[in-house]
Scaffold this motif. Sequence first.
Motif, PDB file in Angstrom:
ATOM      1  N   GLY A   1       0.818  -1.213   0.000  1.00 13.48           N
ATOM      2  CA  GLY A   1       0.000   0.000   0.000  1.00 13.48           C
ATOM      3  C   GLY A   1       0.850   1.260   0.000  1.00 13.48           C
ATOM      4  N   ARG A   2       1.921   1.253   0.809  1.00 11.42           N
ATOM      5  CA  ARG A   2       2.827   2.406   0.833  1.00 11.42           C
ATOM      6  C   ARG A   2       3.489   2.597  -0.538  1.00 11.42           C
ATOM      7  N   PHE A   3       3.891   1.483  -1.150  1.00 10.78           N
ATOM      8  CA  PHE A   3       4.502   1.545  -2.477  1.00 10.78           C
ATOM      9  C   PHE A   3       3.539   2.183  -3.482  1.00 10.78           C
ATOM     10  N   LEU A   4       2.296   1.716  -3.481  1.00  9.87           N
ATOM     11  CA  LEU A   4       1.298   2.251  -4.409  1.00  9.87           C
ATOM     12  C   LEU A   4       1.035   3.735  -4.179  1.00  9.87           C
TER      13      LEU A   4
ATOM     14  N   ASP B   1      20.518  -5.930 -15.183  1.00 12.61           N
ATOM     15  CA  ASP B   1      20.251  -5.695 -16.603  1.00 12.61           C
ATOM     16  C   ASP B   1      18.765  -5.519 -16.873  1.00 12.61           C
ATOM     17  N   TYR B   2      17.940  -6.134 -16.042  1.00 15.12           N
ATOM     18  CA  TYR B   2      16.494  -6.077 -16.254  1.00 15.12           C
ATOM     19  C   TYR B   2      15.900  -4.749 -15.814  1.00 15.12           C
ATOM     20  N   VAL B   3      16.432  -4.162 -14.771  1.00 17.85           N
ATOM     21  CA  VAL B   3      15.872  -2.932 -14.210  1.00 17.85           C
ATOM     22  C   VAL B   3      15.725  -1.832 -15.265  1.00 17.85           C
ATOM     23  N   PRO B   4      16.732  -1.586 -16.124  1.00 14.36           N
ATOM     24  CA  PRO B   4      16.529  -0.544 -17.127  1.00 14.36           C
ATOM     25  C   PRO B   4      15.400  -0.870 -18.116  1.00 14.36           C
ATOM     26  N   GLN B   5      15.070  -2.162 -18.268  1.00 13.05           N
ATOM     27  CA  GLN B   5      14.030  -2.573 -19.213  1.00 13.05           C
ATOM     28  C   GLN B   5      12.636  -2.526 -18.615  1.00 13.05           C
ATOM     29  N   ARG B   6      12.539  -2.462 -17.288  1.00 14.29           N
ATOM     30  CA  ARG B   6      11.235  -2.640 -16.650  1.00 14.29           C
ATOM     31  C   ARG B   6      10.209  -1.639 -17.159  1.00 14.29           C
ATOM     32  N   THR B   7       8.990  -2.098 -17.124  1.00 16.05           N
ATOM     33  CA  THR B   7       7.887  -1.288 -17.621  1.00 16.05           C
ATOM     34  C   THR B   7       6.663  -1.501 -16.766  1.00 16.05           C
ATOM     35  N   ARG B   8       5.836  -0.528 -16.651  1.00 17.61           N
ATOM     36  CA  ARG B   8       4.584  -0.670 -15.882  1.00 17.61           C
ATOM     37  C   ARG B   8       3.537  -1.305 -16.730  1.00 17.61           C
TER      38      ARG B   8
ATOM     39  N   PRO C   1       3.013  -5.969 -19.852  1.00 13.90           N
ATOM     40  CA  PRO C   1       3.460  -5.016 -18.841  1.00 13.90           C
ATOM     41  C   PRO C   1       3.279  -5.566 -17.430  1.00 13.90           C
ATOM     42  N   HIS C   2       4.103  -5.062 -16.541  1.00  9.53           N
ATOM     43  CA  HIS C   2       4.124  -5.532 -15.164  1.00  9.53           C
ATOM     44  C   HIS C   2       2.861  -5.165 -14.402  1.00  9.53           C
ATOM     45  N   THR C   3       2.519  -6.049 -13.477  1.00 10.81           N
ATOM     46  CA  THR C   3       1.481  -5.709 -12.507  1.00 10.81           C
ATOM     47  C   THR C   3       2.102  -4.743 -11.494  1.00 10.81           C
ATOM     48  N   ASP C   4       1.256  -4.082 -10.728  1.00 14.92           N
ATOM     49  CA  ASP C   4       1.769  -3.227  -9.656  1.00 14.92           C
ATOM     50  C   ASP C   4       2.607  -4.047  -8.684  1.00 14.92           C
ATOM     51  N   TYR C   5       2.179  -5.291  -8.422  1.00 16.02           N
ATOM     52  CA  TYR C   5       2.935  -6.127  -7.493  1.00 16.02           C
ATOM     53  C   TYR C   5       4.329  -6.432  -8.045  1.00 16.02           C
ATOM     54  N   THR C   6       4.441  -6.707  -9.346  1.00 20.19           N
ATOM     55  CA  THR C   6       5.758  -6.978  -9.926  1.00 20.19           C
ATOM     56  C   THR C   6       6.660  -5.764  -9.767  1.00 20.19           C
ATOM     57  N   ASN C   7       6.122  -4.576  -9.985  1.00 18.18           N
ATOM     58  CA  ASN C   7       6.926  -3.365  -9.780  1.00 18.18           C
ATOM     59  C   ASN C   7       7.348  -3.214  -8.317  1.00 18.18           C
ATOM     60  N   PHE C   8       6.450  -3.550  -7.405  1.00 14.13           N
ATOM     61  CA  PHE C   8       6.772  -3.536  -5.975  1.00 14.13           C
ATOM     62  C   PHE C   8       7.899  -4.528  -5.680  1.00 14.13           C
ATOM     63  N   ALA C   9       7.772  -5.755  -6.190  1.00 15.23           N
ATOM     64  CA  ALA C   9       8.793  -6.783  -5.953  1.00 15.23           C
ATOM     65  C   ALA C   9      10.135  -6.381  -6.557  1.00 15.23           C
ATOM     66  N   LEU C  10      10.100  -5.731  -7.703  1.00 11.01           N
ATOM     67  CA  LEU C  10      11.343  -5.230  -8.299  1.00 11.01           C
ATOM     68  C   LEU C  10      12.016  -4.212  -7.380  1.00 11.01           C
ATOM     69  N   GLU C  11      11.224  -3.299  -6.855  1.00  8.77           N
ATOM     70  CA  GLU C  11      11.774  -2.278  -5.958  1.00  8.77           C
ATOM     71  C   GLU C  11      12.376  -2.925  -4.704  1.00  8.77           C
ATOM     72  N   VAL C  12      11.689  -3.898  -4.151  1.00  9.26           N
ATOM     73  CA  VAL C  12      12.206  -4.598  -2.971  1.00  9.26           C
ATOM     74  C   VAL C  12      13.485  -5.348  -3.316  1.00  9.26           C
ATOM     75  N   ALA C  13      13.520  -5.977  -4.485  1.00 11.90           N
ATOM     76  CA  ALA C  13      14.722  -6.696  -4.914  1.00 11.90           C
ATOM     77  C   ALA C  13      15.912  -5.749  -5.035  1.00 11.90           C
ATOM     78  N   ILE C  14      15.666  -4.596  -5.627  1.00 16.14           N
ATOM     79  CA  ILE C  14      16.733  -3.604  -5.814  1.00 16.14           C
ATOM     80  C   ILE C  14      17.222  -3.075  -4.465  1.00 16.14           C
ATOM     81  N   GLN C  15      16.286  -2.718  -3.585  1.00 14.36           N
ATOM     82  CA  GLN C  15      16.629  -2.092  -2.312  1.00 14.36           C
ATOM     83  C   GLN C  15      17.167  -3.075  -1.277  1.00 14.36           C
ATOM     84  N   CYS C  16      16.697  -4.337  -1.316  1.00 11.87           N
ATOM     85  CA  CYS C  16      16.968  -5.245  -0.193  1.00 11.87           C
ATOM     86  C   CYS C  16      17.559  -6.599  -0.583  1.00 11.87           C
TER      87      CYS C  16
END
Length: 176
Positions: free
Chosen positions: A39-42, A169-176, A78-93
């Motif tokens: 929810g905070r991510f959204l 390598d995937y992060v620059p490709q990510r899309t919503r 295109p990614h779901t909101d959850y996939t974008n959330f999981a990407l952010e968590v993967a990058i940060q943590c």
Amino acid sequence: MLLLPGKEFHGPFAACQREAFHLEVKDTYETPEESAPFGRFLAGEPDDYSWLEGWLDRVRAMTARGVRVRRARVVTVPHTDYTNFALEVAIQCNSAAGEEIRYLPRNRIDPSLLTTDDWWLMDDETVAFTVFESTGRFVGGAVTTDPRIAAYIREVRDRVWEHAVPLADYVPQRTR
């Protein structure tokens, strides 16, 4: 198969000697412990990721004793909101804790070459299918050491990992 509920599911991670590999094939997870952070991510609000510390500590402990921890996510574009959330968590943590993470767009693999369930493969021999209630609450893992199942899961792992794109390598490709 043996069901290891809740915290009992931590046992195979503690016993793991060489590698723990996780395949995720769902585009959305609705686990209660992630609902507030999601929810905070959204909402575009910051997160301290304290809700993930138990897992990150486990990964750090495993990698400190020489266990390789890998995760592959098969995702829809295109990614779901959850996939974008999981990407952010993967990058940060996750990555910083020592997990190697790759992404495979779903349209780049024949679905018959995947499994329909998520699972962990420990040391190439122990398979733990993750079990969730219909509410999204994690129940535990259905664990087997059946050599035929493990052999099939290794084939899926190798196929997915070979075709998946490393997180960096995937992060620059990510899309919503």
